[in-house]
Design an enzyme around this catalytic site. Structure first.
Site, short mmCIF file in Angstrom:
data_model
loop_
_atom_site.label_atom_id
_atom_site.label_comp_id
_atom_site.label_asym_id
_atom_site.label_seq_id
_atom_site.Cartn_x
_atom_site.Cartn_y
_atom_site.Cartn_z
CD GLN A 278 -3.25 0.42 2.02
OE1 GLN A 278 -2.89 0.24 3.18
NE2 GLN A 278 -4.51 0.40 1.66
CD GLU A 363 10.84 29.48 -21.15
OE1 GLU A 363 9.66 29.80 -21.34
OE2 GLU A 363 11.45 28.67 -21.86
N1 COS Z 1 2.26 41.42 -20.65
C1 COS Z 1 2.27 42.72 -21.07
N2 COS Z 1 2.83 43.71 -20.34
C2 COS Z 1 3.38 43.39 -19.17
C3 COS Z 1 3.39 42.07 -18.68
C4 COS Z 1 2.79 41.08 -19.47
N3 COS Z 1 2.75 39.81 -19.07
N4 COS Z 1 4.01 42.06 -17.47
C5 COS Z 1 4.37 43.33 -17.21
N5 COS Z 1 4.00 44.12 -18.24
C6 COS Z 1 4.18 45.57 -18.35
C7 COS Z 1 3.53 46.29 -17.19
O1 COS Z 1 2.19 46.58 -17.46
C8 COS Z 1 4.37 47.52 -17.06
O2 COS Z 1 3.99 48.46 -18.05
P1 COS Z 1 4.07 50.05 -17.78
O3 COS Z 1 5.53 50.36 -17.60
O4 COS Z 1 3.47 50.67 -18.99
O5 COS Z 1 3.30 50.27 -16.52
C9 COS Z 1 5.77 47.04 -17.43
O6 COS Z 1 5.57 45.86 -18.20
C10 COS Z 1 6.61 46.74 -16.22
O7 COS Z 1 5.92 45.79 -15.45
P2 COS Z 1 6.24 45.50 -13.91
O8 COS Z 1 6.30 46.81 -13.17
O9 COS Z 1 5.31 44.45 -13.43
O10 COS Z 1 7.74 44.93 -14.03
P3 COS Z 1 8.73 44.42 -12.93
O11 COS Z 1 10.05 45.02 -13.23
O12 COS Z 1 8.15 44.62 -11.57
O13 COS Z 1 8.86 42.87 -13.27
C11 COS Z 1 8.32 40.53 -13.29
C12 COS Z 1 7.83 42.00 -13.28
C13 COS Z 1 8.99 40.13 -12.01
C14 COS Z 1 7.05 39.72 -13.49
C15 COS Z 1 9.28 40.32 -14.50
O14 COS Z 1 10.51 40.98 -14.27
C16 COS Z 1 9.55 38.85 -14.76
O15 COS Z 1 8.74 38.17 -15.39
N6 COS Z 1 10.70 38.34 -14.28
C17 COS Z 1 11.10 37.00 -14.57
C18 COS Z 1 11.92 37.01 -15.80
C19 COS Z 1 12.13 35.66 -16.34
O16 COS Z 1 11.21 34.89 -16.53
N7 COS Z 1 13.38 35.36 -16.61
C20 COS Z 1 13.72 34.12 -17.18
C21 COS Z 1 14.59 34.34 -18.32
S1 COS Z 1 13.90 34.14 -19.84
S2 COS Z 1 14.28 32.31 -20.26
#
Ligand code: COS
Length: 386
Positions: A278, A363
């Site tokens: 189990q 990612e």
């Molecule tokens: N789609 C469209 N626009 C987006 C979005 C999305 N999914 N996410 C954020 N935005 C826009 C926001 O609306 C904002 O626009 P304005 O400047 O006009 O207000 C701008 O982008 C900045 O967004 P935010 O303030 O949320 O950005 P942050 O710097 O706080 O970052 C996270 C947000 C942490 C979510 C982002 O940096 C992230 O995804 N980090 C992880 C990166 C990653 O995946 N790295 C892996 C490498 S790639 S293999």
């Protein structure tokens, strides 16, 4: 479970399953040990048209979407998460062109990417900009009809093997993430240099390296969309690609589970198969349930994206979060079911556990996925959304 896939989707899924089990599985361990990029398999994937799946028909693709990409990534990853990444990494590198490319850019690049003759890579991450993607320091300076790129991207999947690199660089460092722009850089461009090749814990068949720009001069027409759109393009790219990472995690978990169930039937202790105990049955039941729950979430999200729903960032992050964590748990339990043998490299199971780990990291770490999800649900609540 029946996900009511179309006949065409079922055909692709079956083709991917047969290719993965027939061609990838037999060589997965060898590529893992050598840490070599699987060129012969990639050429066969191309010959079998797998790279056409997510490309629109007008650019010589099969007009599929995230569903098809996820189905194939899942089946490939069931055999080897690293080899699957040659395909999934190319999808990631292609998404910025699909999302923001002009008609001219799409016509120029997509047919070659669809044929699989060229691979793509997405260059966002830098040594000082991982989770904080807005902190990139790579610069792109306008200079007449060109941009000059300088900086270092690292941990780049398909780095050194791709022909096309979609690159996020800042055109205006004073504006933070709003100063970022997206570009296409072609292999062979002077000043595009490949740095250190990474020696990884898992997904070792995948090519991962530093991509360095040293006064790398690219034509102005290689800018995607407009200056300042780079961060948004990167975020939209990740929204679109995260179900694929989740599908990779799902495939890895399913592959480990397949081995674990089979082994539990064959392995005898106390005079009977360990599957009759189990304690093992509870593990198998939990693993199967978690795998299926991930699949349901991924397929539903993929359908949503393919249906043209605009905002799917939350669901996409949920897929990666849930499936990545699930894969780590399921593969760890699979090693446990194999006992001491599971810990040994002679058996295929420990590789699944090593391969699974990256799906919680790249990612966007699963901590970042939680940030994305929380931000969305709080915003939805403030808007009194159902
Ligand atoms: N789609 C469209 N626009 C987006 C979005 C999305 N999914 N996410 C954020 N935005 C826009 C926001 O609306 C904002 O626009 P304005 O400047 O006009 O207000 C701008 O982008 C900045 O967004 P935010 O303030 O949320 O950005 P942050 O710097 O706080 O970052 C996270 C947000 C942490 C979510 C982002 O940096 C992230 O995804 N980090 C992880 C990166 C990653 O995946 N790295 C892996 C490498 S790639 S293999």
């Amino acid at each position: 479970m029946n996900y009511f896939l179309t006949d065409e989707q079922e055909t692709f899924q079956q083709m991917a399953y047969e290719f993965a089990q027939g061609k990838i599985a037999p060589v997965a361990a060898e590529y893992d040990v050598k840490g070599e990029f699987p060129w012969p398999l990639v050429k066969e994937m191309a010959r079998m048209d797998f790279f056409r799946l997510w490309i629109p028909e007008e650019y010589e693709g099969f007009d599929g979407g995230i569903t098809e990409m996820s189905l194939v990534t899942e089946e490939f990853s069931r055999a080897c998460g690293g080899i699957a990444l040659a395909l999934a990494g190319t999808a990631l590198g292609t998404f910025p062109i699909l999302i923001a490319g002009s008609e001219e850019q799409k016509k120029k690049y997509l047919p070659e990417l669809a044929s699989g003759e060229a691979l793509a890579a997405f260059c966002l991450t830098e040594p000082e900009a991982g989770s904080d993607a807005g902190a990139i320091q790579t610069t792109a300076k306008a200079d007449g009809d060109y941009y000059i790129l300088n900086g270092t991207k690292h941990f780049i999947t398909n780095g050194g093997v791709a022909k096309y690199y979609t690159v996020i660089a800042t055109t205006d460092p004073s504006k933070g993430s709003r100063g970022a722009s997206a570009f296409i850089v072609e292999e062979g461009t002077e000043g595009l240099v490949f740095g250190k090749k990474e020696d990884k814990m898992g997904i070792r068949a995948s090519a991962t390296c530093e991509v360095v720009f040293q006064d790398c001069k690219i034509p102005k027409e290689n800018l995607l969309s407009r200056e300042g759109q780079g961060f948004i393009i990167a975020m939209k790219t990740l929204d679109r690609s995260r179900p694929g990472v989740a599908a990779q995690a799902l495939g890895i978990a399913q592959g480990a589970f397949d081995h674990a169930v089979r082994y539990s039937r064959e392995r005898k202790q106390f005079g009977q198969s360990i599957s009759s105990f189990q304690a093992i049955q509870v593990m198998l039941a939990d693993m199967a349930t978690q795998i299926e729950a991930s699949r349901a979430l991924i397929y539903a999200t993929a359908k949503m994206v393919d249906a043209g729903i605009k905002d799917y960032g939350k669901e996409s992050a949920m897929c990666k979060l849930f499936a990545g964590d699930m894969a780590m748990k399921v593969t760890t339990d699979a090693v446990q079911i194999f006992g001491g043998y599971g810990y040994m490299r002679d058996y295929p199971i420990e590789k699944y556990m090593r391969d699974a780990k990256i799906t919680q990291i790249y990612e966007g770490t699963n901590q970042i996925q939680r940030n994305v999800i929380a931000a969305k649900v709080i915003r939805e609540s403030a808007m009194h959304k159902k």
